[in-house]
Design a protein around this motif. Structure first.
Motif, mmCIF file in Angstrom:
data_model
loop_
_atom_site.group_PDB
_atom_site.id
_atom_site.type_symbol
_atom_site.label_atom_id
_atom_site.label_comp_id
_atom_site.label_asym_id
_atom_site.label_seq_id
_atom_site.Cartn_x
_atom_site.Cartn_y
_atom_site.Cartn_z
ATOM 1 N N ILE A 117 0.809 -1.094 0.000
ATOM 2 C CA ILE A 117 0.063 -0.065 0.133
ATOM 3 C C ILE A 117 0.941 1.382 0.187
ATOM 4 N N TYR B 247 -9.073 2.931 -3.855
ATOM 5 C CA TYR B 247 -8.329 3.252 -2.355
ATOM 6 C C TYR B 247 -8.471 4.675 -2.093
ATOM 7 N N GLY C 149 -8.833 2.527 0.924
ATOM 8 C CA GLY C 149 -7.731 2.624 1.452
ATOM 9 C C GLY C 149 -7.786 2.528 2.881
#
Length: 572
Positions: free
Chosen positions: A204, A237, A242
Motif C-alpha cells: 500500500i 483506495y 484505503g
C-alpha cells in the motif's frame, strides 16, 4: 493549518503570532502585507502556515470571489465556509506551489529569492500536529529515503526461499522415472511463501509513492518486488477503500516503525490525520518574489532559452529585458518551418481582474520597436546571416515590415481543477500605429492578452516532465499564432497579388510608393507574389478602392486568409 494570501493587507494583530520569525513584511497603519509565497512551520503554534499566491484574490480582495482572507486564516476552523471542491483545491495548490518552488530552485541554483530551511528528521512523537496534505506527502517521501535498509531487509525476509524446490516432499509425494541411472521428476513441490504482515502495508505504501510520483512529479525511488496498486484500483483506495483496508489490518502491527508507517498511509488517505514530529526549529520553503518564479514558469513552458538569441535582442541595449521570446512560423505565410518570426511575450503576475496599466502596454510596444531597430541595424551593418537564424523583418522592395506577434500572459483561477485552459482575455488586441491603414509598417504594432489556468501551468512546470512540457509548448504556440491571425483578419481585408506575366512589379510599386506604403508586403523570395492588407473600417473604403484599382494594372488580386497556399489561389 493556517492560510495566508500574498500581498493582502492583514490587520497586524490577526497575524502577529502566525508570522513570528518571518521577515520582509511591511507594516503600514497597522496593516501587514506578506511578501512571500510558500509554506513554513511555526513551532510556537505547532502548526503549518501556507502563503498562497495573490492570483486567488479578485478585484474585491476576495478568495473564490466571496471569502475575506482574514476569515480563512484558521483553515481547519473555517472548513464549513468551503465547498468540498474548494477545500480540495487549497490542498492541491499547496502541493504544486511547493513543488514549483523546488523545481525553480533546482533550475536556478544561484537565485537569491528562495528561503529554505529543513526541519529535523520526522519521528513518531506527539510533539507536532501533522495534518496538511503537503506535510503528509513530504513525510511519506522522508520515510522512503531514511528507511531503505529496513525496507530491503523486510523484503528479503518475505522473499527468502520463495519458490525453491522442497526435495523431501517432492521425493515422497511424486513418482520418479529413472533413465540411465538418473532420476527424473515431472512434478515438484515448491516452498510456500510465508505470510509477512509487513508485506501488505509496504505494498500500500509503495502504491501511494507511485501515485505521488506520477501525479505530482516527485522524484521517488520505489523498491522492486511489490505488486503495486494502480489505475482504477488505486482510485478505489482514494475513494475510501484505503482507509477501510488499513483499519482491517491495523491489529497486525506492533513495532514503532510499522505503526508509524501505518499512520502515514492512513493520513494520506484521510488527509487530515494527526501525525507527530519532533520539531524544535522553524522550517520553511518560501519564494520572496513569486513574480520571478511565475516568469520562469511561463518562459520554460512557452519561450526559448535566452542564451539562444543574439546579444541585444532579449537583453536590449536600452536596459529593457524581454520576459519571453521565441522564433516560430510567421503570421503571413504558410506553415513551413523556415518562415520564422520573433514572438515577444510578457508575463503578468497579479490579482485576478487587475487591469493592465498604460505603462505595461507602452513598455511592451517598446520591446517590439527595439527588436525592429535591432534587426534593421543587423542587416544594414552586414552582420546578418540567415543560415544562423537571423530573421529579416523588412522587405526592401516594398519597404514593408512583417508583423511581430506580441502578447501578455496572465494567470487566473476561475476553476478548481487543472484543466488545460488558456484563452484570450479579450478579442480586441492593443494596437499602436502612426497610420491606421498601414499594417505592414514599422510603427504598426499589436498586443494580444491571454489568461492561463494558474493551477495547470504550476503543475505542468512542477512535474518537470520534458515530454509533457514540449507537447504543450507546441500546442500553445500554434494557438497563439492562429488567434493573432484571427485578430488581424477581424480588422483587415487580406489579398494575395500575383504580378502579370508582362508586369514590371518593382518599378511600379516604387513609382506609386506613397499609395502602397505599409499596405503591400512581400514575404516570399518569389517576387511574383505580394500581400495586400486594407483596413475594414468604412472610412477607408474609398481609399481602398482607389488602391485596388491602381494595383490591378500590374497584378491579379485574390482575397485570401493569412497563410493560404498560393497554388490554391491561382489555379490555372
Amino acid at each position: 493549518m493556517k492560510i495566508l494570501i500574498e500581498a493582502y493587507s492583514y490587520n497586524g494583530n490577526s497575524v502577529k503570532n502566525i508570522l513570528k520569525g518571518i521577515s520582509n513584511l511591511r507594516d503600514v497603519k497597522g496593516k501587514v502585507n506578506v511578501n512571500y509565497v510558500g509554506y513554513f512551520y511555526n513551532p510556537s503554534l505547532k502548526d503549518c502556515v501556507f502563503i498562497l499566491p495573490r492570483v486567488l484574490l479578485n478585484k474585491e480582495e476576495k478568495v473564490f470571489g466571496r471569502l475575506n482572507p482574514e476569515e480563512i486564516i484558521d483553515f481547519d476552523d473555517s472548513n464549513s465556509k468551503f465547498s468540498e471542491s474548494e477545500r480540495a483545491f487549497i490542498y492541491e495548490l499547496a502541493v504544486w506551489i511547493y513543488r514549483a518552488i523546488v523545481v525553480f530552485n533546482e533550475h536556478n541554483p544561484t537565485n537569491t529569492i528562495i528561503r529554505k530551511q529543513d526541519a529535523p528528521q520526522m519521528n513518531p512523537s506527539p510533539l507536532r500536529r501533522y495534518n496538511t496534505f503537503l506535510d503528509i506527502l513530504l513525510a511519506l517521501q522522508k520515510f522512503n529515503r531514511e528507511n531503505q535498509q529496513l525496507i530491503f531487509s523486510i523484503l528479503k525476509e518475505i522473499r527468502s526461499g520463495y519458490n525453491k524446490i522442497n526435495w523431501n516432499k517432492t521425493i515422497s509425494r511424486n513418482r520418479v522415472i529413472v533413465q540411465d541411472g538418473t532420476p527424473f521428476y515431472y512434478q515438484f513441490v515448491n516452498k510456500r511463501r510465508v505470510n509477512n504482515p509487513d508485506e501488505e502495508l509496504l505494498m500500500i505504501y509503495y502504491s501511494i509513492l507511485n501515485y505521488i510520483r506520477e501525479e505530482y512529479g516527485f522524484p521517488i525511488q520505489i523498491a522492486l518486488g511489490f505488486d503495486l496498486i494502480k489505475g482504477p484500483s488505486f482510485d478505489q483506495y482514494l475513494n475510501g477503500m484505503g482507509i477501510a483496508r488499513l483499519r482491517q489490518i491495523r491489529y497486525k502491527y506492533f513495532s514503532d516503525v510499522s505503526l508509524f508507517l501505518w499512520d502515514l498511509c492512513y493520513a494520506f488517505f484521510e488527509k487530515s490525520k494527526k501525525i507527530s514530529m519532533d520539531v524544535n526549529e522553524q522550517e520553511y520553503l518560501l519564494a520572496a518574489n513569486f513574480e520571478t518564479v511565475f516568469e520562469a514558469i511561463i518562459d520554460d513552458l512557452v519561450g526559448d532559452p535566452h542564451e539562444n538569441f543574439p546579444k541585444g535582442l532579449v537583453e536590449q541595449d536600452d536596459g529593457k529585458r524581454v520576459d519571453h521570446m521565441y522564433r516560430y512560423n510567421d503570421l503571413i505565410r504558410g506553415d513551413a518551418n523556415e518562415n520564422l518570426i520573433y514572438y515577444i511575450g510578457d508575463s503578468k503576475y497579479y490579482k485576478q481582474k487587475t487591469l493592465l496599466t498604460k505603462n505595461s502596454v507602452y513598455k511592451q510596444f517598446t520591446y517590439a520597436r527595439n527588436v525592429i531597430q535591432w534587426n534593421i541595424d543587423l542587416f544594414f551593418n552586414g552582420q546578418a546571416n540567415e543560415k544562423k537564424g537571423h530573421v529579416k523583418l523588412r522587405d526592401d522592395d516594398t519597404e514593408g515590415y512583417n508583423v511581430i506577434p506580441n502578447f501578455f500572459i496572465s494567470a487566473t483561477q476561475e476553476e478548481f481543477n487543472r484543466n488545460d485552459n488558456i484563452k484570450l482575455k479579450t478579442k480586441k488586441p492593443f494596437f499602436s500605429f502612426q497610420f491606421e491603414n498601414r499594417l505592414f509598417d514599422r510603427d504598426t504594432l499589436l498586443i494580444a492578452h491571454y489568461n492561463v489556468n494558474f493551477l495547470f501551468v504550476i503543475s505542468l512546470y512542477a512535474q518537470n516532465n520534458l515530454s509533457q512540457k514540449d507537447k504543450w509548448k507546441k500546442k500553445v504556440r500554434e494557438m497563439f499564432r492562429k488567434e493573432i491571425r484571427e485578430m488581424l483578419e477581424e480588422k483587415f481585408h487580406f489579398y494575395i497579388m500575383k504580378a502579370h506575366s508582362d508586369a514590371k512589379a518593382i518599378p511600379f510599386l516604387r513609382k506609386n510608393f506613397g499609395s502602397v506604403l505599409g499596405k503591400v508586403f512581400s514575404p516570399y523570395k518569389n517576387k511574383e507574389y505580394y500581400y495586400l492588407a486594407l483596413n475594414k473600417s468604412e472610412k477607408f473604403k474609398k481609399d481602398n478602392n482607389i488602391v485596388c484599382e491602381l494595383l490591378k494594372e500590374q497584378f491579379d488580386i485574390r482575397p485570401c486568409k493569412l497563410g493560404d497556399k498560393l497554388e490554391n489561389l491561382f489555379l490555372k
